[in-house]
Scaffold this active site. Structure first.
Site, PDB file in Angstrom:
ATOM      1  CE  LYS A 117     -13.830  -2.103 -17.395  1.00  0.00           C
ATOM      2  NZ  LYS A 117     -15.126  -1.595 -17.708  1.00  0.00           N
TER       3      LYS A 117
ATOM      4  CD  GLN B  85     -17.677  -2.818 -20.195  1.00  0.00           C
ATOM      5  OE1 GLN B  85     -17.247  -2.868 -18.963  1.00  0.00           O
ATOM      6  NE2 GLN B  85     -17.247  -2.048 -20.947  1.00  0.00           N
TER       7      GLN B  85
ATOM      8  CG  ASP C 215     -18.079   0.833 -13.334  1.00  0.00           C
ATOM      9  OD1 ASP C 215     -17.139   1.236 -13.910  1.00  0.00           O
ATOM     10  OD2 ASP C 215     -19.003   0.178 -13.989  1.00  0.00           O
TER      11      ASP C 215
HETATM   12  N1  GUN Z   1     -18.079   0.978 -20.865  1.00  0.00           N
HETATM   13  C1  GUN Z   1     -16.888   1.456 -21.254  1.00  0.00           C
HETATM   14  N2  GUN Z   1     -16.296   1.959 -20.091  1.00  0.00           N
HETATM   15  C2  GUN Z   1     -16.829   1.504 -19.056  1.00  0.00           C
HETATM   16  C3  GUN Z   1     -16.773   1.697 -17.502  1.00  0.00           C
HETATM   17  O1  GUN Z   1     -15.638   2.244 -17.263  1.00  0.00           O
HETATM   18  N3  GUN Z   1     -17.426   0.922 -16.683  1.00  0.00           N
HETATM   19  C4  GUN Z   1     -18.705   0.370 -17.495  1.00  0.00           C
HETATM   20  N4  GUN Z   1     -19.118  -0.243 -16.387  1.00  0.00           N
HETATM   21  N5  GUN Z   1     -18.853   0.215 -18.491  1.00  0.00           N
HETATM   22  C5  GUN Z   1     -18.212   1.006 -19.479  1.00  0.00           C
END
Ligand code: GUN
Length: 282
Positions: free
Chosen positions: A54, A98, A121
């Protein structure tokens, strides 16, 4: 029939280039770069890889990435304090915490503490609710990415029967709402579903999001269907495998996503898209 591959990596790269151009245009017009705060608690290896991807995508797109790497022992009160500061920070357009979070932290409380207009998100009940009433604002990244992948096939989705396998808050449920919004007839399967194979066999579109290696058997897949695999599972030998038995399914489907390189990169592209949209509104 051997399926055509839905190349999420290539499509996501093109989307990120488009976002980069929009960011450059905004900056040329004298506006600041969009800002994304990424919070990571602890040192879970898979989470560290996702977060790194990311942050790299932010760099490519010219989005300001603000890292908050905290120890796993960080208390819920401390995390809520950080979110409150980021909610009030005018440099920050998006806040991402996350998942998964350590056991002493209540994920729902954390998600609800994020200002809905910074919830890039798309997990906040407000944003899920907006999608449910057909007025999406910030859309959950993985389902949004899946829809954009499906649209690239050129197949008209309206009226198709979509089967979502998995009913999680982050993927299965918003996925069902996205498909409904696109005019699909939607079936959601979960751990209590009887005759999963029968449901999958009647699907024009299958979205598998259960997190169990190859649990959707290739032989269940209807000839000519669209198969989207959200799962990323690590085998004991270290290799990655999806939730769908790819080798068999690809001989039956018309389109199928690979793992890795299918849905994963689209989730990241959607996150940047949401951050850009949030910044435009701020
Ligand atoms: N953990 C696995 N996928 C994601 C996601 O798309 N967003 C977040 N915040 N945590 C994750």
């Amino acid at each position: 029939m051997s399926a055509r591959i839905l190349d999420g990596k290539a499509i996501a790269d093109a989307l990120i280039q488009d976002i980069k151009q929009q960011v450059e245009e905004q900056r040329s017009a004298g506006q600041r770069a969009p800002g994304l705060a990424v919070i990571l608690l602890g040192a879970d290896p898979a989470s560290a890889i996702y977060v790194r991807n990311k942050r790299r995508a932010c760099e490519t797109a010219g989005v300001l990435s603000l890292s908050h790497d905290l120890p796993a022992e960080t208390s819920q009160a401390e995390l809520l304090g950080l979110i409150a500061r980021l909610n009030d920070d005018p440099q920050v357009d998006g806040i991402l915490v996350q998942a998964p979070l350590p056991g002493h932290i209540d994920a729902a409380t954390i998600i609800e503490a994020i200002r809905p207009d910074k919830d890039v998100d798309g997990f906040h009940p407000y944003n899920i609710g907006r999608l449910a009433v057909r007025q999406p604002l910030l859309r959950s990244c993985t389902p949004y990415g899946v829809m954009r992948l499906l649209h690239t096939t050129g197949v008209a989705l309206r009226g198709l029967h979509a089967v979502v396998v998995g009913a999680s808050n982050h993927v299965g449920r918003p996925m069902a709402l996205e498909l409904l919004l696109a005019g699909c007839t939607v079936t959601v399967c979960h751990s209590a579903t009887r005759d999963l194979a029968g449901h999958v066999a009647r699907a024009d579109i299958v979205v598998a999001a259960v997190g169990r290696p190859e649990m959707v058997q290739g032989a269940w897949i209807r000839e000519g269907s669209l198969v989207v695999d959200v799962g990323i599972n690590r085998r004991p030998d270290g290799s990655l495998v999806g939730d769908v038995e790819f080798a068999v399914a690809r001989e039956r489907a018309a389109w199928i996503t690979p793992v890795p390189g299918g849905v994963g990169p689209m989730t990241v592209a959607s996150l940047l898209q949401n951050t850009l949209e949030a910044a435009k509104r701020h």
